[in-house]
Design an enzyme around this catalytic site. Structure first.
Site, mmCIF file in Angstrom:
data_model
loop_
_atom_site.group_PDB
_atom_site.id
_atom_site.type_symbol
_atom_site.label_atom_id
_atom_site.label_comp_id
_atom_site.label_asym_id
_atom_site.label_seq_id
_atom_site.Cartn_x
_atom_site.Cartn_y
_atom_site.Cartn_z
ATOM 1 N N LYS A 4 0.819 -1.263 -0.059
ATOM 2 C CA LYS A 4 0.094 -0.076 0.056
ATOM 3 C C LYS A 4 0.800 1.231 -0.148
ATOM 4 O O LYS A 4 0.531 2.229 -0.931
ATOM 5 C CB LYS A 4 -1.103 -0.096 1.201
ATOM 6 C CG LYS A 4 -2.058 -0.985 1.193
ATOM 7 C CD LYS A 4 -2.909 -1.335 2.490
ATOM 8 C CE LYS A 4 -3.766 -2.398 2.102
ATOM 9 N NZ LYS A 4 -4.205 -2.846 3.591
ATOM 10 N N GLN B 152 -4.324 -1.396 9.514
ATOM 11 C CA GLN B 152 -4.345 -2.777 8.942
ATOM 12 C C GLN B 152 -5.043 -3.697 9.892
ATOM 13 O O GLN B 152 -4.485 -3.904 10.990
ATOM 14 C CB GLN B 152 -2.820 -2.941 8.625
ATOM 15 C CG GLN B 152 -2.773 -4.276 7.813
ATOM 16 C CD GLN B 152 -3.139 -4.324 6.598
ATOM 17 O OE1 GLN B 152 -3.241 -3.250 5.843
ATOM 18 N NE2 GLN B 152 -4.038 -5.255 6.130
ATOM 19 N N ASP C 151 -10.716 3.365 4.485
ATOM 20 C CA ASP C 151 -10.942 2.257 4.283
ATOM 21 C C ASP C 151 -12.672 2.038 4.140
ATOM 22 O O ASP C 151 -13.121 0.801 3.870
ATOM 23 C CB ASP C 151 -10.590 1.060 5.747
ATOM 24 C CG ASP C 151 -9.682 0.280 5.028
ATOM 25 O OD1 ASP C 151 -9.098 -0.018 3.492
ATOM 26 O OD2 ASP C 151 -8.858 -0.468 5.928
#
Ligand code: NAD
Length: 283
Positions: free
Chosen positions: A52, A96, A119
């Site tokens: 990422k 994460q 997200d």
């Protein structure tokens, strides 16, 4: 034989769009900045986080990764996130998952400023999606939608079946398909007859985390099959949730693993980060 939906190629196109938009923002003095928080030493998470960060930098997005120890106490992590929430030069915050078991993931996700929640997993953003006014779309379902657009697939009136009901993939996917006028069925581990549902699907999205769960005979001829699953096999190779060879014989379109949904997910994170930066400066 099914046509392949090439996630790598489509993701490349998305990244080029993002790069162009970032250049435009930079010319106005705004460099989008993504902060990724990794807690603990899960090897797969370390790879995802690195990918990422690298993908962000390649399109001109500034990225910072904080790697916190596995035993980070929850109050300390919450404080860390609060601090990032208040920093004007931080536009996107991503924690994460999965987190170590002593941390309450829901509480952690809820601590992120919804305007920085790239997200799209904060309840406010999920609620907006449910209400039909989405802000940040969760990356994987958003990437799948883009794949369908790229093959000019019209969802209106189609039978869509989503296997898996996670908050990250299955649920938001079903909502998005519904929003695009498909007739949506969600199936999961307690569904009685999985095949009876999958066989009806014009579009089948599979996110169960079970290698080769979907066999050829479970798929309708001419279906579009999207394989979200990433399963590491004992020999180290990656396999999807769909038995690729068999299903390719019947489907009209299919995504490979690797090289399908995975690259799209990362590309959509970049898109959301740019959107977050614009949102915060009122562009
Ligand atoms: P999860 O474990 O949270 O949820 C799995 C879902 O599948 C559950 O709702 C469960 O009910 C359902 N399920 C499990 N076994 C089933 C069965 N035999 N029949 C029907 N349904 C069944 O998983 P998740 O986070 O949604 O991830 C699913 C898979 O997708 C995993 O392999 C994960 O690694 C992968 N994934 C890939 C990406 C990507 O970018 N490609 C992103 C997220 C997740």
């Amino acid at each position: 034989m099914a046509n392949l939906i090439d996630g790598r190629a489509i993701a490349k196109k998305v990244r080029a769009e993002v790069r162009e938009e970032v250049a435009h923002l930079q010319a106005q003095g705004l460099t989008p900045h993504l902060v990724v928080l990794l807690v603990g030493d899960d090897p797969a998470s370390q790879i995802y986080v690195r990918n990422k960060a690298r993908a962000a930098e390649k399109v001109g997005i500034r990225s910072t990764t904080y790697h916190l120890p596995a035993d980070t106490p929850e109050p300390a992590l919450l404080e860390f996130i609060q601090d990032l929430n208040t920093q004007d030069d931080v536009h996107g915050i991503l924690v994460q998952l999965p987190l170590p078991p002593h941390l309450d993931s829901q509480r952690i996700l809820e601590a992120i400023d919804p305007q920085k929640d790239v997200d799209g997993l904060h309840p406010e953003n999920l609620g907006r999606l449910l209400a039909g006014h989405p802000r940040f779309l969760p990356c994987t379902p958003q990437g799948i939608l883009r794949m369908l657009q790229e093959i000019s697939y019209n969802l209106e009136g189609k039978e869509a079946v989503v296997v898996g009901r996670s908050t990250i993939v299955g649920k938001p996917m079903a909502l998005l398909l519904l929003q695009h006028h498909a007739t949506v069925t969600m199936v999961h581990s307690r569904t009685r007859d999985l095949a009876a549902h999958t066989k009806r699907a014009d579009i089948l999205v599979v996110a169960a985390g079970r290698a080769s769960l979907i066999r050829g005979e479970m798929v309708k001829a001419g279906a579009v099959v999207i394989d979200v699953g990433i399963n590491r096999m004992p020999d180290g190779t990656l396999r999807g949730d769909v038995a690729f060879e068999e299903v390719s014989e019947r489907a009209a379109w299919i995504t490979p693993v690797p090289g399908g949904v995975g690259p799209m997910t990362v590309a959509m994170l970049l898109k959301n980060t740019v959107q977050a930066a614009k949102l915060q400066v009122g562009l």
